[in-house]
Write a protein that holds these residues in place. Sequence first.
Motif, short mmCIF file in Angstrom:
data_model
loop_
_atom_site.label_atom_id
_atom_site.label_comp_id
_atom_site.label_asym_id
_atom_site.label_seq_id
_atom_site.Cartn_x
_atom_site.Cartn_y
_atom_site.Cartn_z
N PRO A 1 0.82 -1.21 0.00
CA PRO A 1 0.00 0.00 0.00
C PRO A 1 0.86 1.26 0.00
N ARG A 2 0.22 2.32 -0.41
CA ARG A 2 0.84 3.63 -0.31
C ARG A 2 -0.26 4.65 -0.08
N PRO A 3 0.07 5.77 0.56
CA PRO A 3 -0.93 6.80 0.80
C PRO A 3 -1.32 7.50 -0.51
N VAL A 4 -2.59 7.81 -0.64
CA VAL A 4 -3.08 8.53 -1.81
C VAL A 4 -2.69 10.00 -1.66
N GLU A 5 -2.05 10.53 -2.67
CA GLU A 5 -1.64 11.94 -2.65
C GLU A 5 -2.78 12.83 -3.15
N THR A 6 -2.69 14.09 -2.82
CA THR A 6 -3.67 15.07 -3.29
C THR A 6 -3.65 15.10 -4.82
N ALA A 7 -4.82 15.02 -5.43
CA ALA A 7 -4.94 15.06 -6.90
C ALA A 7 -6.40 15.34 -7.25
N ASN A 8 -6.64 15.80 -8.46
CA ASN A 8 -8.00 16.03 -8.97
C ASN A 8 -8.83 16.91 -8.03
N ASN A 9 -8.19 17.89 -7.42
CA ASN A 9 -8.85 18.80 -6.46
C ASN A 9 -9.46 18.05 -5.27
N GLY B 1 -6.21 8.44 1.60
CA GLY B 1 -6.60 7.04 1.71
C GLY B 1 -5.41 6.13 1.40
N ILE B 2 -5.68 4.88 1.20
CA ILE B 2 -4.65 3.90 0.87
C ILE B 2 -4.96 3.34 -0.51
#
Length: 169
Positions: free
Chosen positions: A147-155, A160-161
Amino acid sequence: IDPTGEIAWIPIIIGATLYAGSQSTSLQNAAASSAQYWANQQNQTGNSFYTIPGSLAALADSCNIQTTTAVLGVGALAGAYLGRPFWQYYPASNPAYSSSWFTRGWGWKPPYSTGQQAIEKLALPAYNPATAVRSVNPPWWKPVRGPRPVETANNQPGGGIEYIQNIRW
């Protein structure tokens, strides 16, 4: 690890060892004699492959029954937990939606509710309103990284993971 839950023989081995442990001394002696036979074969020939049937025979020995049952039981539970499904959020209007991105929570249920929570946590693009969620059980030969953390994207804030399935090892 058994991601697809196909190691059906673990409960059979556990049941066999429990059965063997509850039987008469003659059956227990047979298990010990069998294990000793294979150990002797290995010693006489030097062939280390004789440890395989010898180890299996030793599982039913009354001296090993509690340890065998505990180890196989824990292993079966760990395999079941590691083989729990991944989840994919998609537009309900497009059941053919396909993506190589998944998520997974600590249990056997989707980690986020459909809609806004999934959109924010997974930073989903506008074309995916996350109005539906489905379980995904990738085959063992298609690796899933994460897993990896979800980065800020698409405003969206992310946080999340996420996991990705790709064909490269």
